[in-house]
Scaffold this motif. Structure first.
Motif, mmCIF file in Angstrom:
data_model
loop_
_atom_site.group_PDB
_atom_site.id
_atom_site.type_symbol
_atom_site.label_atom_id
_atom_site.label_comp_id
_atom_site.label_asym_id
_atom_site.label_seq_id
_atom_site.Cartn_x
_atom_site.Cartn_y
_atom_site.Cartn_z
ATOM 1 N N LYS A 8 1.015 -1.989 0.185
ATOM 2 C CA LYS A 8 -0.351 0.039 -0.304
ATOM 3 C C LYS A 8 1.014 1.209 -0.063
ATOM 4 C CE LYS A 8 -3.793 2.318 2.545
ATOM 5 N NZ LYS A 8 -4.173 2.547 4.134
ATOM 6 N N ILE A 9 0.666 2.058 -1.092
ATOM 7 C CA ILE A 9 1.607 2.983 -1.337
ATOM 8 C C ILE A 9 0.521 4.146 -0.716
ATOM 9 C CG2 ILE A 9 2.853 4.492 -2.286
ATOM 10 C CD1 ILE A 9 3.923 1.720 -3.615
ATOM 11 N N THR A 10 1.268 5.286 0.685
ATOM 12 C CA THR A 10 0.074 6.444 0.277
ATOM 13 C C THR A 10 1.000 7.742 0.116
ATOM 14 O OG1 THR A 10 0.624 6.151 3.276
ATOM 15 C CG2 THR A 10 -1.208 5.456 1.973
ATOM 16 N N GLY A 11 0.405 8.697 -0.414
ATOM 17 C CA GLY A 11 1.212 10.121 0.236
ATOM 18 C C GLY A 11 0.140 11.509 -0.573
ATOM 19 N N THR A 12 1.119 12.733 -0.878
ATOM 20 C CA THR A 12 0.841 13.862 -0.902
ATOM 21 C C THR A 12 0.945 13.902 -1.953
ATOM 22 O OG1 THR A 12 -0.172 13.980 1.318
ATOM 23 C CG2 THR A 12 -0.083 16.167 -0.278
ATOM 24 N N ILE A 13 0.630 15.171 -2.938
ATOM 25 C CA ILE A 13 1.426 15.409 -4.321
ATOM 26 C C ILE A 13 1.040 17.013 -3.879
ATOM 27 C CG2 ILE A 13 1.067 15.866 -6.265
ATOM 28 C CD1 ILE A 13 -0.248 13.208 -6.624
ATOM 29 N N TYR A 14 2.419 17.787 -3.897
ATOM 30 C CA TYR A 14 2.267 18.792 -3.196
ATOM 31 C C TYR A 14 2.151 19.647 -4.026
ATOM 32 C CZ TYR A 14 1.846 17.833 1.489
ATOM 33 O OH TYR A 14 1.944 17.058 2.655
ATOM 34 N N GLU A 15 2.223 21.114 -4.941
ATOM 35 C CA GLU A 15 2.397 22.196 -5.585
ATOM 36 C C GLU A 15 3.531 22.723 -5.371
ATOM 37 O OE1 GLU A 15 0.662 22.968 -7.212
ATOM 38 O OE2 GLU A 15 -1.379 23.119 -7.554
ATOM 39 N N SER A 16 4.524 23.224 -6.362
ATOM 40 C CA SER A 16 6.043 23.589 -6.138
ATOM 41 C C SER A 16 6.486 23.766 -4.801
ATOM 42 C CB SER A 16 6.521 24.464 -7.540
ATOM 43 O OG SER A 16 5.387 25.248 -7.685
ATOM 44 N N ASP A 17 5.577 25.015 -4.271
ATOM 45 C CA ASP A 17 6.220 25.201 -3.160
ATOM 46 C C ASP A 17 5.900 24.145 -2.048
ATOM 47 O OD1 ASP A 17 3.370 24.953 -2.473
ATOM 48 O OD2 ASP A 17 2.989 27.056 -2.065
ATOM 49 N N GLY A 18 5.788 23.080 -2.150
ATOM 50 C CA GLY A 18 5.706 21.742 -1.229
ATOM 51 C C GLY A 18 4.855 21.866 0.177
ATOM 52 N N LEU A 19 3.928 22.761 -0.264
ATOM 53 C CA LEU A 19 3.346 23.278 0.830
ATOM 54 C C LEU A 19 1.533 23.418 0.948
ATOM 55 C CD1 LEU A 19 4.742 26.063 2.415
ATOM 56 C CD2 LEU A 19 4.844 24.059 3.005
ATOM 57 N N THR A 20 1.820 23.659 -0.802
ATOM 58 C CA THR A 20 0.011 23.937 -0.739
ATOM 59 C C THR A 20 -0.354 22.274 -1.512
ATOM 60 O OG1 THR A 20 0.413 25.869 -1.518
ATOM 61 C CG2 THR A 20 -1.212 24.915 -2.308
ATOM 62 N N PRO A 21 -1.305 21.514 -0.902
ATOM 63 C CA PRO A 21 -2.114 20.235 -1.963
ATOM 64 C C PRO A 21 -2.329 20.821 -2.973
ATOM 65 C CG PRO A 21 -2.305 20.041 0.763
ATOM 66 C CD PRO A 21 -2.298 21.246 0.240
ATOM 67 N N ALA A 22 -2.190 20.256 -4.147
ATOM 68 C CA ALA A 22 -1.964 19.938 -5.825
ATOM 69 C C ALA A 22 -3.754 19.329 -6.292
ATOM 70 C CB ALA A 22 -1.435 19.584 -6.586
ATOM 71 N N LYS A 23 -4.679 19.631 -6.572
ATOM 72 C CA LYS A 23 -5.715 19.280 -6.900
ATOM 73 C C LYS A 23 -5.337 18.658 -8.759
ATOM 74 C CE LYS A 23 -10.812 20.541 -6.604
ATOM 75 N NZ LYS A 23 -11.657 21.290 -6.492
ATOM 76 N N ASN A 24 -6.443 18.380 -9.030
ATOM 77 C CA ASN A 24 -6.426 17.466 -9.924
ATOM 78 C C ASN A 24 -5.788 16.744 -10.339
ATOM 79 O OD1 ASN A 24 -9.751 17.380 -9.692
ATOM 80 N ND2 ASN A 24 -9.594 20.490 -10.502
ATOM 81 N N VAL A 25 -4.589 16.699 -9.815
ATOM 82 C CA VAL A 25 -3.321 16.093 -10.691
ATOM 83 C C VAL A 25 -3.821 14.551 -11.175
ATOM 84 C CG1 VAL A 25 -1.514 15.522 -10.314
ATOM 85 C CG2 VAL A 25 -1.813 18.265 -9.680
ATOM 86 N N MET A 26 -3.074 14.193 -12.298
ATOM 87 C CA MET A 26 -3.108 12.537 -12.020
ATOM 88 C C MET A 26 -1.310 12.221 -11.677
ATOM 89 S SD MET A 26 -5.751 12.631 -15.624
ATOM 90 C CE MET A 26 -5.126 10.769 -16.590
ATOM 91 N N LEU A 27 -1.944 10.949 -10.771
ATOM 92 C CA LEU A 27 -0.710 10.398 -11.031
ATOM 93 C C LEU A 27 -0.753 8.905 -11.904
ATOM 94 C CD1 LEU A 27 2.204 9.388 -10.513
ATOM 95 C CD2 LEU A 27 0.749 8.840 -8.184
ATOM 96 N N PHE A 28 0.309 8.421 -12.321
ATOM 97 C CA PHE A 28 -0.066 7.423 -13.407
ATOM 98 C C PHE A 28 0.761 6.119 -13.320
ATOM 99 C CE2 PHE A 28 1.326 4.913 -16.813
ATOM 100 C CZ PHE A 28 0.751 3.674 -17.019
ATOM 101 N N ILE A 29 0.824 4.643 -13.037
ATOM 102 C CA ILE A 29 2.225 3.849 -12.000
ATOM 103 C C ILE A 29 2.140 3.302 -12.968
ATOM 104 C CG2 ILE A 29 2.500 5.201 -10.012
ATOM 105 C CD1 ILE A 29 1.324 2.558 -8.807
#
Length: 204
Positions: A63-84
């Motif tokens: 199980k891999i969990t995480g948070t995708i942030y905007e370039s400032d490293g603080l603001t959560p990034a909304k509506n971003v697609m991640l494919f693996i």
């Protein structure tokens, strides 16, 4: 004679229309084959959790969990697609075919909500017996209104090949890409945060 000319004109128009439709179909098929696999999902709407095919039957569930942030490293990034996508437990990329396009079977997609969080239920990829390749999961990112791009792969802390200069280089540039596994009730867990714009390797 007039009727004959009309019939000939209609026949020519019909043939031309069919030829145009055939060209458009070929062009569409070619585009489908060349486009990034990040667009090949079948769900009508993606969410922030996905399960890789064959997950249930795998011996090393992850199980891999995480948070995708905007370039400032603080603001959560909304509506971003991640494919693996990844190899199977034997270290092979298991290939399938859809509409004459080959794809890697073990793959998944998520799209972040306002909190930027995501979860993948997958398994630890194997390593081909005679290969010097690291165990890794290969990701692609798609931000809103931007082209998709590859980011640095997910690596594994206990990979016997991740040593020496290789490990030192990774730890100096982006130690976050190394998954440190914890096992709870038969399930390995790891965290992998992503900062947009900091890990881009190439446009797809």
């Amino acid at each position: 004679m007039k009727k004959l000319m009309t019939l000939l004109s209609l026949a020519i128009m019909f043939i031309g229309l069919n030829a145009l439709q055939a060209q458009e179909a070929d062009f569409s098929s070619a585009n489908f084959k060349k486009r990034s696999p990040i667009y090949d999902y079948s769900e009508k709407q993606l969410n922030n959790v996905d399960t890789i095919p064959d997950y249930v039957s795998q011996s090393q569930k992850l199980k891999i969990t995480g948070t995708i942030y905007e370039s400032d490293g603080l603001t959560p990034a909304k509506n971003v697609m991640l494919f693996i996508h990844q190899t199977n437990e034997n270290g092979d990329f298991e290939l399938k075919r859809q509409n004459k396009k080959r794809y890697i079977h073990h793959r998944g997609w998520i799209k972040t909500d306002a909190d930027g969080k995501y979860t993948f239920y997958t398994f630890i990829p194997g390593k081909y017996l005679y290969s010097n390749e690291l165990q890794q999961i290969l990701p692609i990112i798609k931000e809103p209104n931007k082209p998709e791009y590859k980011i640095e792969t997910f690596l594994f802390d206990d990979d016997p090949l991740l040593t020496g200069k290789c490990r030192t280089k990774v730890e100096e540039t982006n130690p976050n890409r190394i998954l440190k596994l914890n096992k709870k009730e038969g399930l390995f867990e790891a965290k992998r945060d992503i900062v947009l714009g900091k890990e881009e390797t190439e446009t797809y």
